[in-house]
Design a protein around this motif. Sequence first.
Motif, short mmCIF file in Angstrom:
data_model
loop_
_atom_site.label_atom_id
_atom_site.label_comp_id
_atom_site.label_asym_id
_atom_site.label_seq_id
_atom_site.Cartn_x
_atom_site.Cartn_y
_atom_site.Cartn_z
N PHE A 44 3.86 3.51 -9.34
CA PHE A 44 4.08 3.42 -7.90
C PHE A 44 4.59 2.06 -7.44
CE2 PHE A 44 0.93 6.82 -8.34
CZ PHE A 44 1.55 7.82 -7.61
N GLN A 45 5.04 1.22 -8.37
CA GLN A 45 5.44 -0.13 -8.00
C GLN A 45 6.59 -0.16 -6.99
OE1 GLN A 45 3.94 -3.17 -8.43
NE2 GLN A 45 2.34 -1.74 -9.08
N GLU A 46 7.53 0.74 -7.12
CA GLU A 46 8.65 0.78 -6.16
C GLU A 46 8.12 1.06 -4.75
OE1 GLU A 46 12.61 3.43 -5.30
OE2 GLU A 46 12.04 3.11 -7.39
N THR A 47 7.22 2.01 -4.63
CA THR A 47 6.63 2.34 -3.33
C THR A 47 5.77 1.19 -2.81
OG1 THR A 47 6.63 4.68 -3.89
CG2 THR A 47 5.17 4.00 -2.12
N ILE A 48 4.98 0.59 -3.69
CA ILE A 48 4.13 -0.53 -3.30
C ILE A 48 4.98 -1.67 -2.75
CG2 ILE A 48 2.65 -2.37 -4.25
CD1 ILE A 48 1.38 -0.12 -6.02
N GLN A 49 6.08 -1.97 -3.41
CA GLN A 49 6.95 -3.05 -2.95
C GLN A 49 7.63 -2.68 -1.62
OE1 GLN A 49 6.78 -6.02 -4.32
NE2 GLN A 49 5.41 -5.12 -5.83
N ALA A 50 8.13 -1.46 -1.52
CA ALA A 50 8.84 -1.03 -0.31
C ALA A 50 7.91 -0.94 0.90
CB ALA A 50 9.53 0.31 -0.54
N SER A 51 6.65 -0.60 0.66
CA SER A 51 5.71 -0.40 1.76
C SER A 51 5.23 -1.71 2.37
CB SER A 51 4.50 0.40 1.28
OG SER A 51 3.69 -0.39 0.43
N GLY A 52 5.30 -2.79 1.63
CA GLY A 52 4.78 -4.05 2.13
C GLY A 52 3.26 -4.12 2.07
N HIS A 83 -10.99 3.39 5.99
CA HIS A 83 -10.21 2.17 5.71
C HIS A 83 -8.83 2.31 6.32
CE1 HIS A 83 -7.54 -0.34 3.17
NE2 HIS A 83 -8.48 -1.21 3.45
N THR A 84 -8.43 1.35 7.11
CA THR A 84 -7.18 1.45 7.85
C THR A 84 -6.44 0.12 7.86
OG1 THR A 84 -6.26 2.28 9.95
CG2 THR A 84 -8.27 0.95 10.11
N ILE A 85 -5.35 0.09 8.57
CA ILE A 85 -4.64 -1.14 8.89
C ILE A 85 -4.43 -1.14 10.40
CG2 ILE A 85 -3.48 -1.31 6.64
CD1 ILE A 85 -0.92 -0.23 8.00
N THR A 86 -4.08 -2.26 10.94
CA THR A 86 -3.85 -2.32 12.39
C THR A 86 -2.46 -1.78 12.72
OG1 THR A 86 -2.90 -4.54 12.31
CG2 THR A 86 -5.31 -4.38 12.56
N GLU A 87 -2.30 -1.32 13.95
CA GLU A 87 -0.97 -0.89 14.41
C GLU A 87 0.03 -2.05 14.27
OE1 GLU A 87 -1.25 2.47 17.85
OE2 GLU A 87 -1.56 0.40 18.48
N GLU A 88 -0.44 -3.26 14.55
CA GLU A 88 0.42 -4.44 14.45
C GLU A 88 0.95 -4.61 13.02
OE1 GLU A 88 0.06 -9.29 14.89
OE2 GLU A 88 -1.54 -8.03 15.69
N ASP A 89 0.09 -4.48 12.03
CA ASP A 89 0.53 -4.59 10.64
C ASP A 89 1.46 -3.43 10.27
OD1 ASP A 89 -0.66 -7.00 10.05
OD2 ASP A 89 -2.45 -6.09 9.14
N ALA A 90 1.17 -2.24 10.76
CA ALA A 90 2.02 -1.08 10.46
C ALA A 90 3.44 -1.29 10.99
CB ALA A 90 1.42 0.18 11.05
N ARG A 91 3.57 -1.92 12.16
CA ARG A 91 4.89 -2.17 12.74
C ARG A 91 5.70 -3.21 11.98
NH1 ARG A 91 2.02 -1.48 17.72
NH2 ARG A 91 1.62 -3.71 17.83
N LYS A 92 5.06 -4.03 11.17
CA LYS A 92 5.76 -5.08 10.42
C LYS A 92 6.58 -4.54 9.25
CE LYS A 92 2.34 -8.63 11.46
NZ LYS A 92 1.26 -9.46 10.90
N VAL A 93 6.33 -3.29 8.89
CA VAL A 93 7.01 -2.69 7.75
C VAL A 93 8.25 -1.95 8.24
CG1 VAL A 93 6.79 -1.06 5.85
CG2 VAL A 93 4.85 -2.49 6.51
N ALA A 94 9.41 -2.45 7.86
CA ALA A 94 10.67 -1.89 8.36
C ALA A 94 11.18 -0.73 7.53
CB ALA A 94 11.73 -2.99 8.41
N HIS A 95 10.92 -0.72 6.24
CA HIS A 95 11.55 0.26 5.35
C HIS A 95 10.66 1.43 4.95
CE1 HIS A 95 14.74 -2.61 5.12
NE2 HIS A 95 13.94 -3.52 4.61
N PHE A 96 9.49 1.51 5.54
CA PHE A 96 8.54 2.53 5.12
C PHE A 96 7.65 2.85 6.32
CE2 PHE A 96 5.10 4.33 2.62
CZ PHE A 96 5.75 4.85 1.52
N PRO A 97 7.63 4.10 6.80
CA PRO A 97 6.83 4.40 8.00
C PRO A 97 5.32 4.40 7.69
CG PRO A 97 7.83 6.39 7.15
CD PRO A 97 8.35 5.26 6.31
N LEU A 98 4.59 3.54 8.37
CA LEU A 98 3.15 3.48 8.22
C LEU A 98 2.50 3.67 9.60
CD1 LEU A 98 2.69 0.39 5.86
CD2 LEU A 98 2.74 2.82 5.23
N SER A 99 1.27 4.14 9.59
CA SER A 99 0.50 4.28 10.81
C SER A 99 -0.72 3.39 10.71
CB SER A 99 0.03 5.73 11.01
OG SER A 99 1.13 6.58 11.19
N GLY A 100 -1.08 2.80 11.83
CA GLY A 100 -2.27 1.96 11.88
C GLY A 100 -3.16 2.40 13.01
#
Length: 179
Positions: free
Chosen positions: A136-144, A89-106
Amino acid sequence: EMQAVARTLDLSGMEVLDFPDSGLKEMDPRRLEAAVREEISRRRPDVLVAYPVHGISGFHDHLVAHAVVKRVFCELAGSPGAPRRLALHTITEEDARKVAHFPLSGSKPEEIDAAVPVEAEDIAACLAALDCYVTFQETIQASGVRAMQKSPVVFELFGERHDPPLRDLFERLPEGARG
């Protein structure tokens, strides 16, 4: 929190194993592998779902879970009752780039092998499940991550390539021993 998720999603069952949250990297992976192997033997699924190699958030437990599930999947391949597919289960690179305050990989577009359409009610259920993670609500909100709950849900399929992506995780399952 996991039991609240099970109730929210009306799951027929959930096994919460007694491993330390945020502590899997300190454990002997053979102990984790034995637990995964035992659950697979008990449930006999056709499809396993785990995190992709990047773990989306890079959280150590996600990375360890990926490695453990993938190793057990490979070890069991071809044996009676073995899962026939490992879906990551993943997300796209495009969606990962939309998150400014939390580093995600897609995953890159060419890595996505299944794009499963889901209904609005499924997305609402997923959002309600996310609300169960009170600590984990703070992380959930920050991650987008809430905004990423949309259709289709995307997966990499270990050892498979599908172009165009499959629309169902059980579509065109690889042959395998199901004794």
